[in-house]
Design an enzyme around this catalytic site. Structure first.
Site, mmCIF file in Angstrom:
data_model
loop_
_atom_site.group_PDB
_atom_site.id
_atom_site.type_symbol
_atom_site.label_atom_id
_atom_site.label_comp_id
_atom_site.label_asym_id
_atom_site.label_seq_id
_atom_site.Cartn_x
_atom_site.Cartn_y
_atom_site.Cartn_z
ATOM 1 N N HIS A 375 0.799 -1.236 0.000
ATOM 2 C CA HIS A 375 0.000 0.000 0.000
ATOM 3 C C HIS A 375 0.822 1.271 0.000
ATOM 4 O O HIS A 375 0.256 2.363 0.027
ATOM 5 C CB HIS A 375 -0.916 0.051 1.226
ATOM 6 N N LYS A 566 -8.302 13.762 4.646
ATOM 7 C CA LYS A 566 -7.405 12.596 4.640
ATOM 8 C C LYS A 566 -6.468 12.745 5.822
ATOM 9 O O LYS A 566 -6.414 13.813 6.442
ATOM 10 C CB LYS A 566 -6.619 12.531 3.327
ATOM 11 N N ARG A 567 -5.711 11.681 6.128
ATOM 12 C CA ARG A 567 -4.727 11.807 7.190
ATOM 13 C C ARG A 567 -3.760 12.943 6.887
ATOM 14 O O ARG A 567 -3.509 13.258 5.722
ATOM 15 C CB ARG A 567 -3.951 10.493 7.345
ATOM 16 N N LYS A 572 1.041 14.307 1.459
ATOM 17 C CA LYS A 572 -0.305 14.658 0.974
ATOM 18 C C LYS A 572 -0.457 16.173 0.776
ATOM 19 O O LYS A 572 -1.398 16.642 0.164
ATOM 20 C CB LYS A 572 -1.361 14.132 1.943
ATOM 21 N N THR A 674 -8.351 6.860 -2.163
ATOM 22 C CA THR A 674 -9.706 6.332 -2.372
ATOM 23 C C THR A 674 -10.724 7.441 -2.110
ATOM 24 O O THR A 674 -11.822 7.413 -2.672
ATOM 25 C CB THR A 674 -9.979 5.128 -1.455
ATOM 26 N N LYS A 678 -14.413 8.704 -4.002
ATOM 27 C CA LYS A 678 -15.675 9.007 -3.304
ATOM 28 C C LYS A 678 -16.172 10.398 -3.671
ATOM 29 O O LYS A 678 -17.369 10.610 -3.923
ATOM 30 C CB LYS A 678 -15.480 8.919 -1.787
HETATM 31 C C1 475 Z 1 -2.251 4.622 0.812
HETATM 32 N N1 475 Z 1 -1.385 2.736 6.320
HETATM 33 C C2 475 Z 1 -3.368 5.105 -0.080
HETATM 34 C C3 475 Z 1 -4.680 3.114 0.653
HETATM 35 O O1 475 Z 1 -4.667 1.110 -0.605
HETATM 36 C C4 475 Z 1 -4.207 3.914 -0.549
HETATM 37 C C5 475 Z 1 0.713 1.911 7.246
HETATM 38 C C6 475 Z 1 1.382 1.443 8.354
HETATM 39 C C7 475 Z 1 0.725 1.350 9.543
HETATM 40 C C8 475 Z 1 -0.585 1.724 9.608
HETATM 41 N N2 475 Z 1 -1.226 2.180 8.521
HETATM 42 C C9 475 Z 1 -0.612 2.262 7.365
HETATM 43 C C10 475 Z 1 -1.068 2.784 5.037
HETATM 44 O O2 475 Z 1 -0.009 2.445 4.594
HETATM 45 C C11 475 Z 1 -2.120 3.297 4.170
HETATM 46 O O3 475 Z 1 -3.197 3.648 4.623
HETATM 47 N N3 475 Z 1 -1.859 3.365 2.863
HETATM 48 C C12 475 Z 1 -2.872 3.831 1.952
HETATM 49 O O4 475 Z 1 -3.586 2.726 1.445
HETATM 50 C C13 475 Z 1 -5.429 1.875 0.249
HETATM 51 O O5 475 Z 1 -5.328 4.367 -1.257
HETATM 52 O O6 475 Z 1 -2.826 5.769 -1.193
HETATM 53 O O7 475 Z 1 -1.559 5.740 1.316
#
Ligand code: 475
Length: 833
Positions: A375, A566-567, A572, A674, A678
């Site tokens: 991700h 978003k976070r 970002k 995502t 939306k």
């Molecule tokens: C991306 N979270 C988005 C989304 O694929 C993408 C990492 C480590 C520990 C806890 N949380 C994380 C992520 O890496 C994360 O949320 N990544 C996101 O995944 C779904 O749409 O671009 O930043």
């Protein structure tokens, strides 16, 4: 009839015939019955909370009936199933979703009206299930909705956190974290399953023994055993046929180890161990895309992975006994990032030490069971664990990982003979003063497929993150572009627009989102444009009321609602948005007649509690907001709103009211996004970079219906290579210089000069790692185009309609069908009536 049919392809279930069976009289009676018999109150005494609980209980009756039928069908068919392992499931509220998916929303609304109760009001009683940080956790929630909707046999596995993501308060402009207590008054949707408790070993040492056949046997003697208690959340598919489960594990002390201490009079010592065991599922780590490297986090990951594997194996053995040969044809496990990657050595341990299979047989089973989704490419998010910590908590797993790596290194040697550097690069073990276990490498080696989450992201995974793995195993690395469930993110959250769409093109779009294409036929239709924009206006009025209630700020629904939700993360670039807001403010002060349509900039964002600069940016947004919102000179043309405690249920209110969607990450950094999908689905126009799924959104809506700006991935690369110097922009662009210098004054922080200086410093001396200054001009120019487009109301209406019309690709049903075809090879299993 009691026949069960298997269909070869994921089926689109015919929507909602429940409505006929379940009239409002039945629902009304059930609600009142639960008010009396489950809650011990009555119609006169009940408050909204009691009504909410009684209504949940009435809905849950329907849910559980379908759950029983689903489980029976899956059992009788002995179907192959996918097991979605995720440390996070960001579910939000369940009432509205369950009512819509069961097809009983309207009847329930009417039933409650007759009881003198407003459904919308009582739905506000439900706390969000915030068991996730952001994108990754919400994706898991959308995916299990689609899996049930497509009648696919699936189980979600995760952690039953006592406290989800912290509640955010804003005090004097700063983020304060408060504990989230979502279960204080119970959770009416979950079912406790003590009959399925698992015991999980931790710590201790490994004994090497010699078996009868002369083979070496390993025995792990754990130092602690904890219990995993499962809670099941039913996941209702749209149409109300398939109900799958999300199974979340709660940790508990196992009495097993404590009795001796207890009997010896050590009651308090025994309590200490209880506390330690129960700490495991206490709280969700609030770090988004950074790795804290904490021992408890590794224990959390192992705890839920091990509980889930044991659960899967128990179910497999019920059908297949000790014959492991069909395991990987019955079971596929999707790893949502590397957080559950410890499941790979855990399955190997079970196959080697418990089932006593030989290595090659065990490896064939294991490596045909797991698939891994990446991700993020951010280096700080890639998980690495100190080998010493691993050895302490999971000594046997470390041995197994070394053996996996040893055998993998032999493969590397075959492809790149004598190449030591290559071995160092690809090794699962990072050598150094402190050896580290690289969970990403382990996941690629131990899986049969690896996917990224948008075309460009998957291309970068191949090109930059795992190029040698792609060379060694062509075809293993692939793409599945993310999606969102249109049930929650249009039908439930935007009922007015949904009804308009139903009237125009019929009501099967929630199951077949490409149907929205038909709306394109009305994009130029003046009457439809008017209806579409009137709904947007009413949604903005509703949000304006919410904004007033939450912040005290008055906003005009006739202004452009420009949203970034978003976070909070530097990549970002909320600070790019903020710098541009300051530029507009400056232009307005310099020229009161500066020509712009009134604009409200709306932010929602949580910062990881330890992420200093992210918190500074939240503070800066709030301080700039206060100054601008109270400055008469801007003449109502500019407002800035920071909505506290951004979460799923707040997103559901903001998204239907958005005109502009800010998707402005540095190219190459946002894996997919995502929220971009939306917002566009609800008729907001994107201002965005060529990053993540923005690129695919632009392909769908066409370049004329999106505002693309900024450097591309290749240009960012090139800039990086030639040497990027943010001072070039500071020295040569007077507006940039003025804005950054402004941050150092006390203009936005009266009496506290320099309170916003960290932001300036990160962009200059700090090297501006996310190229904010490089993209500023292009961003500002894109905003001028947004302004011009909005002033042409006909043109804007057409663009907004076309955004909704062209989002068909981004339903999570399509993502899941891609997973089924490219990775899981699953068959749908219809549920008997
Ligand atoms: C991306 N979270 C988005 C989304 O694929 C993408 C990492 C480590 C520990 C806890 N949380 C994380 C992520 O890496 C994360 O949320 N990544 C996101 O995944 C779904 O749409 O671009 O930043």
């Amino acid at each position: 009839s009691k026949t069960t049919t298997k269909t070869p392809k994921a089926r689109l279930s015919t929507p909602i015939d429940k409505s006929i069976k379940l009239d409002k009289k039945i629902i009304k009676d059930a609600i009142v019955r639960h008010l009396h018999c489950s809650l011990g109150t009555d119609e006169n005494k009940a408050n909204n909370h009691a009504w909410w609980k009684a209504t949940c209980a009435a809905v849950q009756e329907q849910v559980l009936e379908q759950l029983r039928k689903t489980q029976k069908s899956h059992y009788l068919n002995d179907t192959r199933a996918v097991h979605y392992f995720s440390a996070e499931f960001l579910m939000g509220r369940l009432m509205s979703n369950n009512l819509h998916n069961l097809g009983m929303f309207e009847q329930t609304q009417q039933a409650l009206t007759e009881l003198g109760v407003n459904l919308t009001d009582i739905m506000e009683e439900e706390p969000d299930m915030a068991l996730g940080n952001g994108g990754l956790g919400r994706l898991a929630a959308c995916f299990i909705d689609s899996l049930a909707t497509l009648d696919l046999p699936a189980v979600g596995y995760g952690l039953h956190y006592e406290h989800g993501l912290f509640r955010q308060e804003i005090k004097n402009g700063e983020q304060i974290e408060r504990p989230d207590s979502w279960r204080d008054y119970g959770n009416p949707w979950e079912i406790c399953r003590p009959e399925s408790i698992q015991e999980i070993p931790l710590y201790g040492y490994v004994e090497t023994k010699y078996g009868d056949n002369g083979r070496i046997k390993k025995e792990w003697h754990p130092g602690l055993i904890v219990k995993g208690l499962p809670w099941d959340i039913p996941v209702v598919g749209y149409g109300g046929k398939t109900v799958n489960v999300l199974r979340l594990w709660q940790s508990q002390a196992s009495d097993y180890f404590n009795w001796d201490v207890f009997n010896a009079g050590g009651y308090l010592d025994a309590q200490k161990e209880n506390v330690q065991a129960e700490t495991i599922s206490k709280v969700l780590y609030p770090n988004d895309e950074t790795e804290a490297g904490k021992e408890l986090r590794l224990i959390q990951q192992y705890f839920f992975s091990a509980c889930s594997l044991k659960d899967i194996i128990r179910r497999y053995k019920r059908a297949h006994g000790d014959n492991w040969s069909r395991f990987s044809s019955q079971v596929v496990i999707q790893l949502n990032d590397t957080h559950p990657a410890i499941a790979i050595p855990e399955l190997m341990r079970i196959l080697l030490d418990r089932a006593e299979l030989d290595w090659d047989t065990a490896w064939a089973i294991s490596s045909n069971t797991f698939a891994y989704t990446n991700h993020t490419l951010l280096p700080e998010a890639l998980e690495k664990w100190p080998a010493r910590m691993f050895e302490k908590i999971l000594p046997r797993h470390l041995e197994i990982i070394y053996e996996i790596n040893h055998r993998f290194m032999l493969e590397v040697e075959k492809v790149w003979p004598g190449n030591v550097a290559m071995k160092q690069k690809l090794s699962i073990i990072e050598e150094g003063s402190d050896k580290m276990v690289r969970m990403g490498n382990l996941s690629v080696v131990g899986s049969f497929k690896v996917n990224g989450v948008a075309e460009i992201h998957s291309a970068l995974v191949k090109k930059n993150l795992f190029p040698e793995f792609d060379h060694m195993w062509p075809g293993k690395l692939t793409n599945v572009t993310n999606g969102i469930t249109p049930r929650r993110w249009l039908k439930a959250c935007n009922p007015k627009l949904s009804n308009l769409i139903d009237d125009k093109i019929g009501s099967d779009w929630p199951l077949d989102l490409n149907k929205l294409q038909e709306l394109a036929n009305y994009a130029d239709n003046a009457k439809f444009q008017k209806q579409f924009m009137q709904i947007k206006f009413e949604n903005k009025q509703a949000l304006a009321i919410e904004i007033k209630a939450l912040t005290g700020i008055d906003v005009d629904p006739k202004a452009i609602f420009d949203v970034q939700i978003k976070r909070l993360h530097e990549y970002k670039r909320q600070h790019l948005n903020l710098l541009h807001i300051m530029a507009l403010y400056r232009r307005l002060l310099a020229n009161p007649n500066y020509d712009m349509h009134p604009r409200v900039f709306i932010f929602g964002a949580k910062a990881a509690p330890g992420y200093k600069l992210a918190k500074d940016i939240i503070y800066a947004i709030n301080q700039v907001a206060t100054r601008i919102n109270n400055d008469k000179r801007v003449n109502g043309k500019l407002k800035v709103v920071f909505l506290p405690n951004y979460r799923v249920s707040l997103a559901e209110k903001i998204i239907p009211a958005a005109d502009v969607s800010e998707q402005i990450s540095t190219a190459g950094k946002e894996a997919s996004g995502t929220g971009n999908m939306k917002l566009s689905l609800n008729g907001a126009l994107t201002i965005g970079t060529l990053d993540g799924a923005n690129i695919e959104i632009a392909e769908e809506v066409g370049d004329e219906n999106i505002f693309i700006f900024g450097l591309t991935v290749d240009e960012i690369d090139a800039l990086h290579k030639t040497g990027y110097n943010p001072f070039d922009y500071y020295d040569n662009n007077r507006e940039i210089k003025a804005i950054l210098d402004w941050l150092e004054t006390d203009y936005f922080t009266p009496g506290k000069p320099g309170a916003l200086a960290s932001l300036k410093h990160s962009l200059l001396e700090g090297g501006d790692p996310y190229k904010v200054l490089a993209d500023f001009e292009s961003y500002s120019a894109a905003h001028e185009k947004v302004d011009a487009a909005y002033k042409d109301t006909t043109r804007w209406a057409k663009m907004a309609i076309l955004n909704s019309a062209k989002m068909g690709k981004f339903t999570s049903d399509r993502s899941i069908k891609d997973y089924v075809e490219r990775i899981w090879k699953l068959e749908a299993c219809k549920v008997d009536e």
